[in-house]
Design an enzyme around this catalytic site. Structure first.
Site, PDB file in Angstrom:
ATOM      1  CG  PHE A 111     -13.600 -33.271  19.682  1.00 22.14           C
ATOM      2  CD1 PHE A 111     -13.892 -34.505  19.113  1.00 22.14           C
ATOM      3  CD2 PHE A 111     -14.276 -32.153  19.202  1.00 22.14           C
ATOM      4  CE1 PHE A 111     -14.830 -34.629  18.096  1.00 22.14           C
ATOM      5  CE2 PHE A 111     -15.213 -32.269  18.195  1.00 22.14           C
ATOM      6  CZ  PHE A 111     -15.488 -33.507  17.637  1.00 22.14           C
ATOM      7  CE  LYS A 112     -14.434 -32.567  15.169  1.00 22.58           C
ATOM      8  NZ  LYS A 112     -14.736 -31.791  13.979  1.00 22.58           N
ATOM      9  CG  ASP A 113      -5.746 -31.234  18.115  1.00 25.55           C
ATOM     10  OD1 ASP A 113      -5.468 -31.133  16.909  1.00 25.55           O
ATOM     11  OD2 ASP A 113      -5.887 -30.245  18.866  1.00 25.55           O
TER      12      ASP A 113
END
Length: 461
Positions: A111-113
């Site tokens: 999800f950090k992307d």
């Protein structure tokens, strides 16, 4: 839009300045001076929009002082074109009431992307060729996503700390096999809290002549980008007519704080479920008012193996009526003693929106196994923590409330845990197969500020 420090002794900044600063120079975190609000009509109008179009409308009020909205919209289209699903964050229904929001379709499968692909572009836009050093701490996914976004940018030096031996092999290799000359990885002989402590200390007092910033969720722009997927998911489930609950596996409180901001902006969120593993400081804080540091316990969900949750300070600031002196005193007490009791009125206010659950290793594995048996779907252990919490707390919600669990990582990032629970090894996407054999490059250092500070200075010497 102006941004203020939670501790009240740093100057107010605009969006571009706050993005480049990361941490406020008084040790606090930047937050908007006021939260913008979207009307019911504006939220309803998000239905049918693409992810990039939704992002432009949600983020516009935060960014207006820094760039024209047309430029922001074009940047967002470019940002999310690199994701491998046309909906960017697709919503998968499990049983009609429970849904998974798949946040792992970006370059590093986490999800950090969603935020860091945008943050890298914002840095490049605001720097205009000036040099910057990014210093970050990661429990696994932030580092790889930041490196994917910032590799080969010649004016941005990136130094990333991770706890040695406490990430999955895939998480580590996503960082250490990137051999770009502007990327430096440090394996710290400690836990994530040690990494985070070192980074915050150096950001608070940077080496002379060095311009530093952060990509952790202490950076407001990184956190703001995560607000978008709450809106995008909720409108697909009927918002604003329908109230939606979200279950968020979290350790550093950034992902769930983004949901809190969405609620402050007018999104009808019934409940934000804070799902923790055995490292349960957030569960203890929200269930009993006990925000106290404990020993970090390694688990199969290592990105949540955190016992000091930086972004909790942002919520505490609001719970304490945005009184910076009171907040600074509370955090100074916590730094000294490792303990903070939430005032009764603050705890009651938090419980109006938040609920929490602690999920142990046995329940995490059982949830992975059950999800595969019932739905033929492999999920990673972090997602399993969130889904277990959602199922446990479902009876506390109004009947029929849709519950969205944030699926924060692709199962292939944690093959050993998934295989142990299900008997099936998740397949790593072909585009990442090189990770298994690529050369690694990183430095091993003790969990002390001095040696890391010297390394940071030498990178720019």
């Amino acid at each position: 839009m102006r941004y203020v420090s939670t501790r009240g002794r740093a100057p107010e900044l605009g969006f571009a300045q706050a993005t480049l600063a990361g941490l406020a120079d008084d040790g606090g975190l930047y937050v908007p001076a006021d939260y913008p609000r979207l009307s019911e009509a504006e939220i309803a109008a998000l239905a049918g929009l693409s992810y990039a179009e939704t992002a432009a409308r949600v983020l516009g009020p935060f960014v207006d002082d820094a760039m024209p909205r047309a430029e922001l919209a074009a940047m967002l289209v470019e940002t999310y074109a690199v994701f491998d699903h046309p909906d960017v964050t697709p919503l998968r229904s499990l049983d009609g009431q429970h849904h998974l929001l798949e946040l792992f379709h970006g370059p590093t499968l986490a999800f950090k992307d969603v935020a860091l692909q945008l943050l890298g572009r914002l840095f490049a836009r605001f720097l205009e060729g000036r040099p910057l050093t990014i210093l970050g701490a990661t429990s696994g996914d932030t580092g790889s996503a930041a490196i994917a976004a910032l590799a080969h940018q010649p004016t941005i030096t990136t130094i990333m700390l991770h706890p040695r031996g406490r990430t999955s092999d895939i998480q580590r290799r996503q960082m250490t096999t990137v051999l770009s000359p502007n990327i430096h990885n440090i394996a710290v002989e400690g836990d994530f809290d040690d990494c985070q402590r070192i980074v915050k200390a150096i950001l608070g007092a940077p080496p002379a002549g060095l311009r530093l910033s952060a990509v952790n969720s202490i950076n407001w722009a990184r956190l703001a980008a995560q607000i978008v997927y709450y809106f995008h998911a909720a409108v697909r489930l009927g918002a604003p007519r329908t109230r939606v609950a979200f279950s968020v596996p979290t350790g550093n409180f950034g992902d769930v704080f983004a949901g809190y901001v969405a609620a402050r902006m007018g999104l009808p969120i019934e409940r934000l479920i804070v799902a923790t593993n055995a490292n349960d400081i957030l569960h203890r804080a929200l269930s009993a008012g006990d925000y106290s540091r404990a020993q970090v316990q390694p688990t199969t969900s290592p990105s949540m193996d955190i016992q000091v949750s930086s972004n909790f300070e942002r919520l505490l600031f609001d719970l304490l009526d945005r009184d910076p002196a009171r907040l600074a005193g509370a955090m100074a007490g916590f730094d000294a003693s490792g303990h903070l009791d939430l005032p009764a009125e603050a705890l009651a206010s938090a419980r109006a929106l938040f609920a929490s659950a602690r999920v142990d290793e046995a329940e995490t594995g059982a949830t992975m196994a059950d999800t595969y048996a019932r739905h033929g779907l492999l999920i990673d252990p972090h997602t399993a923590v969130g889904l277990a919490a959602a199922r446990r707390l479902q009876p506390t919600l109004p009947p029929g409330t849709p519950i969205v669990t944030l699926a924060t990582a692709h199962p292939a990032k944690f093959p050993d845990a998934v295989r142990a629970a299900t008997g099936v090894t998740p397949e790593l996407p072909a585009r990442l197969a090189r990770l298994l054999t690529g050369e690694e490059r990183y430095s091993v250092m003790p969990a002390g500020e001095a040696v890391v500070r010297e390394f940071v200075g030498n990178c720019m010497a």
